[in-house]
Write a protein that holds these residues in place. Structure first.
Motif, PDB file in Angstrom:
ATOM      1  N   GLU A 113     -12.117 -26.382  29.300  1.00 26.67           N
ATOM      2  CA  GLU A 113     -13.086 -26.763  28.270  1.00 26.67           C
ATOM      3  C   GLU A 113     -14.505 -26.357  28.674  1.00 26.67           C
ATOM      4  OE1 GLU A 113     -10.986 -30.787  26.470  1.00 26.67           O
ATOM      5  OE2 GLU A 113     -12.047 -30.907  28.391  1.00 26.67           O
ATOM      6  N   ALA A 114     -14.829 -26.529  29.954  1.00 28.80           N
ATOM      7  CA  ALA A 114     -16.160 -26.158  30.440  1.00 28.80           C
ATOM      8  C   ALA A 114     -16.389 -24.649  30.314  1.00 28.80           C
ATOM      9  CB  ALA A 114     -16.346 -26.618  31.883  1.00 28.80           C
ATOM     10  N   VAL A 115     -15.370 -23.857  30.631  1.00 18.78           N
ATOM     11  CA  VAL A 115     -15.488 -22.395  30.509  1.00 18.78           C
ATOM     12  C   VAL A 115     -15.693 -22.008  29.049  1.00 18.78           C
ATOM     13  CG1 VAL A 115     -14.181 -20.235  30.704  1.00 18.78           C
ATOM     14  CG2 VAL A 115     -14.240 -21.832  32.626  1.00 18.78           C
ATOM     15  N   ALA A 116     -15.031 -22.678  28.140  1.00 13.55           N
ATOM     16  CA  ALA A 116     -15.114 -22.347  26.717  1.00 13.55           C
ATOM     17  C   ALA A 116     -16.339 -22.936  26.020  1.00 13.55           C
ATOM     18  CB  ALA A 116     -13.844 -22.835  26.007  1.00 13.55           C
ATOM     19  N   ALA A 117     -17.079 -23.799  26.687  1.00  4.79           N
ATOM     20  CA  ALA A 117     -18.214 -24.490  26.065  1.00  4.79           C
ATOM     21  C   ALA A 117     -19.313 -23.524  25.638  1.00  4.79           C
ATOM     22  CB  ALA A 117     -18.773 -25.530  27.029  1.00  4.79           C
ATOM     23  N   GLU A 118     -19.963 -23.838  24.536  1.00  2.00           N
ATOM     24  CA  GLU A 118     -21.044 -22.999  24.013  1.00  2.00           C
ATOM     25  C   GLU A 118     -22.169 -22.816  25.029  1.00  2.00           C
ATOM     26  OE1 GLU A 118     -21.070 -21.136  21.238  1.00  2.00           O
ATOM     27  OE2 GLU A 118     -19.002 -21.806  21.031  1.00  2.00           O
ATOM     28  N   GLN A 119     -22.510 -23.869  25.771  1.00  2.00           N
ATOM     29  CA  GLN A 119     -23.593 -23.764  26.752  1.00  2.00           C
ATOM     30  C   GLN A 119     -23.222 -22.809  27.879  1.00  2.00           C
ATOM     31  OE1 GLN A 119     -26.667 -25.393  26.207  1.00  2.00           O
ATOM     32  NE2 GLN A 119     -27.251 -23.843  27.678  1.00  2.00           N
ATOM     33  N   THR A 120     -21.955 -22.814  28.284  1.00  3.81           N
ATOM     34  CA  THR A 120     -21.489 -21.884  29.307  1.00  3.81           C
ATOM     35  C   THR A 120     -21.657 -20.453  28.826  1.00  3.81           C
ATOM     36  OG1 THR A 120     -19.895 -23.518  30.110  1.00  3.81           O
ATOM     37  CG2 THR A 120     -19.491 -21.222  30.715  1.00  3.81           C
ATOM     38  N   LYS A 121     -21.311 -20.217  27.572  1.00  2.03           N
ATOM     39  CA  LYS A 121     -21.465 -18.878  26.992  1.00  2.03           C
ATOM     40  C   LYS A 121     -22.938 -18.504  26.883  1.00  2.03           C
ATOM     41  CE  LYS A 121     -17.199 -19.307  24.385  1.00  2.03           C
ATOM     42  NZ  LYS A 121     -16.610 -19.578  23.068  1.00  2.03           N
ATOM     43  N   ALA A 122     -23.762 -19.430  26.400  1.00  2.00           N
ATOM     44  CA  ALA A 122     -25.185 -19.150  26.237  1.00  2.00           C
ATOM     45  C   ALA A 122     -25.854 -18.835  27.576  1.00  2.00           C
ATOM     46  CB  ALA A 122     -25.878 -20.337  25.568  1.00  2.00           C
ATOM     47  N   ASN A 123     -25.404 -19.480  28.645  1.00  4.79           N
ATOM     48  CA  ASN A 123     -25.966 -19.252  29.978  1.00  4.79           C
ATOM     49  C   ASN A 123     -25.302 -18.092  30.714  1.00  4.79           C
ATOM     50  OD1 ASN A 123     -27.738 -21.353  29.644  1.00  4.79           O
ATOM     51  ND2 ASN A 123     -26.552 -22.810  30.831  1.00  4.79           N
ATOM     52  N   GLU A 124     -24.365 -17.429  30.034  1.00  3.10           N
ATOM     53  CA  GLU A 124     -23.631 -16.303  30.629  1.00  3.10           C
ATOM     54  C   GLU A 124     -23.071 -16.667  32.008  1.00  3.10           C
ATOM     55  OE1 GLU A 124     -26.569 -13.175  30.501  1.00  3.10           O
ATOM     56  OE2 GLU A 124     -26.139 -12.762  28.395  1.00  3.10           O
ATOM     57  N   MET A 125     -22.394 -17.797  32.062  1.00  5.04           N
ATOM     58  CA  MET A 125     -21.858 -18.289  33.327  1.00  5.04           C
ATOM     59  C   MET A 125     -20.449 -17.789  33.612  1.00  5.04           C
ATOM     60  SD  MET A 125     -24.274 -19.642  34.855  1.00  5.04           S
ATOM     61  CE  MET A 125     -23.250 -19.929  36.279  1.00  5.04           C
ATOM     62  N   VAL A 126     -19.878 -17.031  32.699  1.00  2.00           N
ATOM     63  CA  VAL A 126     -18.591 -16.368  32.935  1.00  2.00           C
ATOM     64  C   VAL A 126     -18.768 -14.899  32.557  1.00  2.00           C
ATOM     65  CG1 VAL A 126     -16.149 -16.240  32.316  1.00  2.00           C
ATOM     66  CG2 VAL A 126     -17.276 -18.470  32.493  1.00  2.00           C
ATOM     67  N   LEU A 127     -18.465 -14.025  33.501  1.00  7.20           N
ATOM     68  CA  LEU A 127     -18.593 -12.592  33.268  1.00  7.20           C
ATOM     69  C   LEU A 127     -17.217 -11.976  33.068  1.00  7.20           C
ATOM     70  CD1 LEU A 127     -21.139 -11.640  36.080  1.00  7.20           C
ATOM     71  CD2 LEU A 127     -21.620 -12.162  33.680  1.00  7.20           C
ATOM     72  N   ASN A 128     -17.132 -11.037  32.154  1.00  3.41           N
ATOM     73  CA  ASN A 128     -15.927 -10.231  31.983  1.00  3.41           C
ATOM     74  C   ASN A 128     -16.142  -8.944  32.762  1.00  3.41           C
ATOM     75  OD1 ASN A 128     -14.389 -11.916  30.196  1.00  3.41           O
ATOM     76  ND2 ASN A 128     -15.916 -11.445  28.659  1.00  3.41           N
ATOM     77  N   VAL A 129     -15.260  -8.684  33.710  1.00  3.86           N
ATOM     78  CA  VAL A 129     -15.391  -7.524  34.589  1.00  3.86           C
ATOM     79  C   VAL A 129     -14.281  -6.542  34.285  1.00  3.86           C
ATOM     80  CG1 VAL A 129     -15.435  -6.774  37.004  1.00  3.86           C
ATOM     81  CG2 VAL A 129     -16.380  -9.008  36.373  1.00  3.86           C
ATOM     82  N   GLU A 130     -14.655  -5.275  34.191  1.00  2.00           N
ATOM     83  CA  GLU A 130     -13.684  -4.202  33.996  1.00  2.00           C
ATOM     84  C   GLU A 130     -13.494  -3.489  35.321  1.00  2.00           C
ATOM     85  OE1 GLU A 130     -11.927  -3.619  31.273  1.00  2.00           O
ATOM     86  OE2 GLU A 130     -12.960  -5.220  30.201  1.00  2.00           O
ATOM     87  N   ASP A 131     -12.257  -3.374  35.752  1.00  2.00           N
ATOM     88  CA  ASP A 131     -11.945  -2.716  37.019  1.00  2.00           C
ATOM     89  C   ASP A 131     -10.874  -1.658  36.764  1.00  2.00           C
ATOM     90  OD1 ASP A 131     -10.033  -2.659  39.578  1.00  2.00           O
ATOM     91  OD2 ASP A 131     -12.057  -3.204  40.239  1.00  2.00           O
ATOM     92  N   ALA A 132     -11.097  -0.457  37.303  1.00  2.00           N
ATOM     93  CA  ALA A 132     -10.161   0.650  37.076  1.00  2.00           C
ATOM     94  C   ALA A 132      -8.760   0.326  37.579  1.00  2.00           C
ATOM     95  CB  ALA A 132     -10.687   1.921  37.757  1.00  2.00           C
ATOM     96  N   GLU A 133      -8.660  -0.394  38.686  1.00  2.00           N
ATOM     97  CA  GLU A 133      -7.347  -0.724  39.255  1.00  2.00           C
ATOM     98  C   GLU A 133      -6.759  -2.012  38.693  1.00  2.00           C
ATOM     99  OE1 GLU A 133      -7.076  -0.538  43.571  1.00  2.00           O
ATOM    100  OE2 GLU A 133      -8.845   0.765  43.563  1.00  2.00           O
TER     101      GLU A 133
END
Length: 185
Positions: A113-133
């Protein structure tokens, strides 16, 4: 340690060791505590200022408790009363009842729930990383947000042993520089 300035100032100033339930920020007071809801979820109450406490008492329809908060002798009674009040409704019901009421009361979220929270998104506290491998994965974002020098993910974490040569060569170079500096003195 940097997230505990209150506990640090108490300890450094008087030697007082903050423990669960022994001071105003760890559950000793009714207006700064955690309470179970009807279905066993939790709400965190942080009404340190009287206006927030008054607003909460109004939502609870308990004006009789408003001024009781001023006397520390009443905190056990108030904790009992709040426990009874919060147990009357589920967490979603409390979220609706408290919405927009300026009470400093918030749900205690599980990690998903904390990861999905609007404030978490607004603060960019979870990054989506793209890795070739590895493909796409998520990791925690940067806690510090600096406008002139914003943090940025420059590269993925190294694989086991991937940067060993680089680290060792830098250590050896640093050691040589240190030795040269000591010799010149």
């Amino acid at each position: 340690m940097t997230l505990m300035p209150g506990a640090a100032s108490l300890y450094f100033g008087s030697g007082f060791v903050a423990e669960r339930g022994n001071n105003w920020l760890t559950g000793a007071n009714a207006n700064y505590n955690i309470y179970a809801t009807k279905e066993g979820r939790y709400l965190a109450v942080g009404c340190l200022e009287k206006k927030f406490w008054s607003n909460l008492c109004a939502v609870l329809q308990r004006p009789d408790m408003t001024d009781l908060i001023d006397d520390d002798a009443n905190h056990d009674y108030l904790k009992q009363q709040l426990s009874l009040e919060f147990a009357k409704h589920t967490l979603p019901e409390w979220e609706q009842l408290l919405a927009g009421k300026d009470t400093c009361v918030t749900p205690v979220l599980d990690f998903a729930e904390a990861v999905a929270a609007e404030q978490t998104k607004a603060n960019e506290m979870v990054l989506n990383v793209e890795d070739a491998e590895l493909g796409s994965y998520r990791q925690l974002g940067f806690a510090m947000k600096l406008s002139k020098t914003p943090a940025a993910l420059r590269k993925r974490a190294p694989r086991l042993g991937e940067d060993t040569q680089l680290v060792l060569s830098q250590a050896i170079a640093d050691e040589k520089l240190l030795a040269e500096a000591l010799q010149s003195k």
